[in-house]
Scaffold this active site. Structure first.
Site, PDB file in Angstrom:
ATOM      1  N   TYR A  19      11.175  21.963  48.512  1.00  0.00           N
ATOM      2  CA  TYR A  19       9.945  21.252  48.825  1.00  0.00           C
ATOM      3  C   TYR A  19       9.126  21.149  47.554  1.00  0.00           C
ATOM      4  O   TYR A  19       8.991  22.123  46.803  1.00  0.00           O
ATOM      5  CB  TYR A  19       9.117  22.001  49.886  1.00  0.00           C
ATOM      6  CG  TYR A  19       9.813  22.131  51.218  1.00  0.00           C
ATOM      7  CD1 TYR A  19      10.529  21.073  51.752  1.00  0.00           C
ATOM      8  CD2 TYR A  19       9.744  23.310  51.950  1.00  0.00           C
ATOM      9  CE1 TYR A  19      11.169  21.190  52.973  1.00  0.00           C
ATOM     10  CE2 TYR A  19      10.365  23.442  53.172  1.00  0.00           C
ATOM     11  CZ  TYR A  19      11.086  22.374  53.681  1.00  0.00           C
ATOM     12  OH  TYR A  19      11.710  22.485  54.887  1.00  0.00           O
ATOM     13  N   ARG A 199       4.404   9.523  47.374  1.00  0.00           N
ATOM     14  CA  ARG A 199       5.513  10.466  47.258  1.00  0.00           C
ATOM     15  C   ARG A 199       6.679   9.970  48.114  1.00  0.00           C
ATOM     16  O   ARG A 199       6.519   9.036  48.901  1.00  0.00           O
ATOM     17  CB  ARG A 199       5.107  11.874  47.716  1.00  0.00           C
ATOM     18  CG  ARG A 199       4.853  12.001  49.197  1.00  0.00           C
ATOM     19  CD  ARG A 199       4.467  13.417  49.572  1.00  0.00           C
ATOM     20  NE  ARG A 199       5.576  14.349  49.434  1.00  0.00           N
ATOM     21  CZ  ARG A 199       6.397  14.686  50.432  1.00  0.00           C
ATOM     22  NH1 ARG A 199       6.258  14.160  51.646  1.00  0.00           N
ATOM     23  NH2 ARG A 199       7.372  15.565  50.250  1.00  0.00           N
ATOM     24  N   ASN A 201       9.858  11.142  50.751  1.00  0.00           N
ATOM     25  CA  ASN A 201      10.441  12.166  51.609  1.00  0.00           C
ATOM     26  C   ASN A 201      11.808  11.647  52.062  1.00  0.00           C
ATOM     27  O   ASN A 201      11.990  10.440  52.190  1.00  0.00           O
ATOM     28  CB  ASN A 201       9.533  12.369  52.831  1.00  0.00           C
ATOM     29  CG  ASN A 201       9.855  13.643  53.551  1.00  0.00           C
ATOM     30  OD1 ASN A 201       9.821  14.716  52.964  1.00  0.00           O
ATOM     31  ND2 ASN A 201      10.200  13.541  54.832  1.00  0.00           N
ATOM     32  N   TYR A 292      17.338  21.681  60.495  1.00  0.00           N
ATOM     33  CA  TYR A 292      16.114  20.940  60.823  1.00  0.00           C
ATOM     34  C   TYR A 292      16.320  19.432  60.678  1.00  0.00           C
ATOM     35  O   TYR A 292      15.887  18.643  61.520  1.00  0.00           O
ATOM     36  CB  TYR A 292      14.973  21.408  59.905  1.00  0.00           C
ATOM     37  CG  TYR A 292      13.731  20.566  59.974  1.00  0.00           C
ATOM     38  CD1 TYR A 292      12.911  20.599  61.102  1.00  0.00           C
ATOM     39  CD2 TYR A 292      13.365  19.725  58.922  1.00  0.00           C
ATOM     40  CE1 TYR A 292      11.760  19.818  61.170  1.00  0.00           C
ATOM     41  CE2 TYR A 292      12.228  18.953  58.983  1.00  0.00           C
ATOM     42  CZ  TYR A 292      11.422  18.994  60.104  1.00  0.00           C
ATOM     43  OH  TYR A 292      10.300  18.208  60.171  1.00  0.00           O
ATOM     44  N   LYS A 293      17.005  19.024  59.620  1.00  0.00           N
ATOM     45  CA  LYS A 293      17.224  17.601  59.392  1.00  0.00           C
ATOM     46  C   LYS A 293      18.398  17.061  60.220  1.00  0.00           C
ATOM     47  O   LYS A 293      18.706  15.875  60.158  1.00  0.00           O
ATOM     48  CB  LYS A 293      17.472  17.329  57.901  1.00  0.00           C
ATOM     49  CG  LYS A 293      16.225  17.502  57.011  1.00  0.00           C
ATOM     50  CD  LYS A 293      16.565  17.137  55.571  1.00  0.00           C
ATOM     51  CE  LYS A 293      15.435  17.391  54.586  1.00  0.00           C
ATOM     52  NZ  LYS A 293      14.427  16.329  54.524  1.00  0.00           N
TER      53      LYS A 293
HETATM   54  C1  HEM Z   1      -1.696  13.723  55.644  1.00  0.00           C
HETATM   55  C2  HEM Z   1      -0.580  13.132  55.765  1.00  0.00           C
HETATM   56  C3  HEM Z   1       0.661  13.734  56.360  1.00  0.00           C
HETATM   57  C4  HEM Z   1       1.052  13.708  57.671  1.00  0.00           C
HETATM   58  C5  HEM Z   1       0.319  13.048  58.826  1.00  0.00           C
HETATM   59  C6  HEM Z   1       2.318  14.381  57.736  1.00  0.00           C
HETATM   60  C7  HEM Z   1       3.055  14.542  58.899  1.00  0.00           C
HETATM   61  C8  HEM Z   1       4.308  15.120  58.953  1.00  0.00           C
HETATM   62  C9  HEM Z   1       5.106  15.215  60.150  1.00  0.00           C
HETATM   63  C10 HEM Z   1       4.686  14.716  61.528  1.00  0.00           C
HETATM   64  C11 HEM Z   1       6.248  15.840  59.830  1.00  0.00           C
HETATM   65  C12 HEM Z   1       7.410  16.178  60.789  1.00  0.00           C
HETATM   66  C13 HEM Z   1       7.117  17.509  61.436  1.00  0.00           C
HETATM   67  C14 HEM Z   1       8.071  17.784  62.603  1.00  0.00           C
HETATM   68  O1  HEM Z   1       9.272  17.992  62.360  1.00  0.00           O
HETATM   69  O2  HEM Z   1       7.595  17.784  63.751  1.00  0.00           O
HETATM   70  C15 HEM Z   1       6.206  16.129  58.417  1.00  0.00           C
HETATM   71  C16 HEM Z   1       7.222  16.735  57.711  1.00  0.00           C
HETATM   72  C17 HEM Z   1       7.100  17.103  56.389  1.00  0.00           C
HETATM   73  N1  HEM Z   1       6.009  16.910  55.583  1.00  0.00           N
HETATM   74 FE1  HEM Z   1       4.305  15.932  56.035  1.00  0.00          FE
HETATM   75  N2  HEM Z   1       2.667  14.823  56.497  1.00  0.00           N
HETATM   76  C18 HEM Z   1       1.685  14.455  55.622  1.00  0.00           C
HETATM   77  C19 HEM Z   1       1.650  14.674  54.274  1.00  0.00           C
HETATM   78  C20 HEM Z   1       2.583  15.422  53.593  1.00  0.00           C
HETATM   79  C21 HEM Z   1       2.542  15.679  52.175  1.00  0.00           C
HETATM   80  C22 HEM Z   1       1.487  15.123  51.213  1.00  0.00           C
HETATM   81  C23 HEM Z   1       3.606  16.479  51.882  1.00  0.00           C
HETATM   82  C24 HEM Z   1       4.072  17.080  50.578  1.00  0.00           C
HETATM   83  C25 HEM Z   1       3.482  16.931  49.426  1.00  0.00           C
HETATM   84  C26 HEM Z   1       4.332  16.702  53.124  1.00  0.00           C
HETATM   85  C27 HEM Z   1       5.489  17.434  53.241  1.00  0.00           C
HETATM   86  C28 HEM Z   1       6.308  17.429  54.344  1.00  0.00           C
HETATM   87  C29 HEM Z   1       7.659  17.971  54.362  1.00  0.00           C
HETATM   88  C30 HEM Z   1       8.396  18.642  53.186  1.00  0.00           C
HETATM   89  C31 HEM Z   1       8.154  17.744  55.640  1.00  0.00           C
HETATM   90  C32 HEM Z   1       9.582  18.052  56.133  1.00  0.00           C
HETATM   91  C33 HEM Z   1      10.286  16.712  56.092  1.00  0.00           C
HETATM   92  C34 HEM Z   1      11.779  16.709  56.187  1.00  0.00           C
HETATM   93  O3  HEM Z   1      12.418  17.606  55.696  1.00  0.00           O
HETATM   94  O4  HEM Z   1      12.305  15.690  56.709  1.00  0.00           O
HETATM   95  N3  HEM Z   1       3.674  16.049  54.131  1.00  0.00           N
HETATM   96  N4  HEM Z   1       5.012  15.689  57.913  1.00  0.00           N
END
Ligand code: HEM
Length: 320
Positions: A19, A199, A201, A292-293
């Protein structure tokens, strides 16, 4: 439907996945991008919104003012950066937005909710490929106040509506290690009005499917068990979300936009540098992240498929 490889936002910079806050400041600040899949994706988006509105759109009533600011931002940005396709005309508070790509016109009184049939965020989202999430900035925290979410990577708007930033991320394994999510939270809090950060993802989707809602997991999740070494090239798609965070200057809330791209493995293998780096990330993935993925179901099959273009790669991995 899949992205062309030339425009694909390849997300990996290293050979091992960790991450990372890989956000970069955008100059000029942008929140959306229009590309050649515009018509196709807008058509799908609107069908989802008509048939499953609750799944794709949620809002809390106090978000209305910020929603108008988002609508203004989106319509301005479309008109400014794609003037041949979009126009915005203003006569006082009477606005006319023309979308020549879809041959549509929206006429309304700015900030008069009675002059539009949809909520402002719902209307704005029907003219862009991105999902739009509005994070309210209150009491030192960020809350999911509203969202139009048609192409989620396995999460639910109904479930997350009203949640704070850290709770939203609770399901992500290891996200609290080294205070990662706290640092990201502090980073977002410091974003200045009018600034936009971007960014990437990544995840993996089976088939060229953008609308992988948590609510429909039973339909698409089982496809993960059908992947074999022989069909992985067509079935396995690298899914990349280009995410942007934009601080709204008037309301001080944060607009989070998500533009999703899919690339099938059969195309990825034609780019040797990307293939090697992707392979190395997948083979070294932590078990909890692979689970998880959803990758654990077919990790071996996709690695075996990629090794057809990377002879000896697995042994050289072991030697490292
Ligand atoms: C404010 C805006 C953001 C929202 C609304 C948001 C929302 C989410 C949601 C809904 C998930 C999936 C969670 C689940 O599995 O239920 C997620 C995953 C994740 N988010 Fe965010 N996020 C935001 C910003 C960020 C930022 C800025 C970062 C990193 C700098 C980040 C890092 C991550 C990571 C690493 C995951 C796991 C994703 C994966 O492995 O597929 N998020 N986020």
């Amino acid at each position: 439907m899949s992205s062309s490889i030339h425009e694909f936002p390849f997300p990996f910079e290293e050979n091992e996945y960790r991450y990372k806050n890989n956000s970069v400041l955008l100059d000029p600040p942008r929140s959306i991008t229009v590309d050649d899949r515009y018509e196709e994706e807008l058509d799908l988006k609107r069908r989802l919104l008509v048939n499953h509105h609750d799944r794709c759109y949620q809002s809390l009533s106090h978000s209305l003012e910020a929603q108008w600011e988002v609508l203004r931002l989106i319509f301005y940005e479309l008109a400014q950066y794609n003037p041949e396709d979009f126009q915005l005309k203003r006569h006082g508070n009477e606005w006319i937005f023309q979308n020549h790509r879809l041959q549509e016109e929206e006429r309304f009184i700015f900030r008069d909710t009675g002059s539009i049939e949809l909520e402002p965020l719902d209307l704005a989202g029907r003219h862009v490929q991105e999902d739009l999430i509005l994070m309210g900035d209150r009491h030192g925290d960020l809350f999911l106040d509203a969202g139009q979410l048609c192409f989620p990577s396995n999460w639910s708007l109904v479930f997350t509506l009203g949640m704070d930033f850290k709770s939203i991320h609770d399901p992500v394994p290891g996200i609290q290690q080294h205070h990662f999510i706290n640092k990201v939270h502090r980073f977002i809090k410091r974003i200045q009005p009018g600034q936009s950060w971007e960014r990437k993802n990544w995840s993996i989707t089976i088939g060229p499917k953008l609308d992988t809602h948590l609510e429909t997991y039973a339909e698409w999740g089982k496809l993960r068990d059908q992947v074999t070494e022989d069909n992985a090239g067509d079935k396995v798609h690298l899914r990349v979300e280009v995410q942007r965070l934009y601080r709204l200057p008037v309301n001080n809330d944060v607009l989070f936009t998500i533009h999703t791209y899919l690339l099938p493995l059969v195309k990825l293998v034609t780019h040797p540098a990307w293939l090697r780096q992707f392979y190395q990330n997948i083979i070294s993935l932590d078990q909890d992240i692979a689970d998880y993925k959803g990758i654990s179901h077919y990790q071996e099959a996709m690695l075996a498929y990629m090794e057809r273009w990377l002879p000896g790669e697995r042994n050289s991995q072991h030697d490292r």
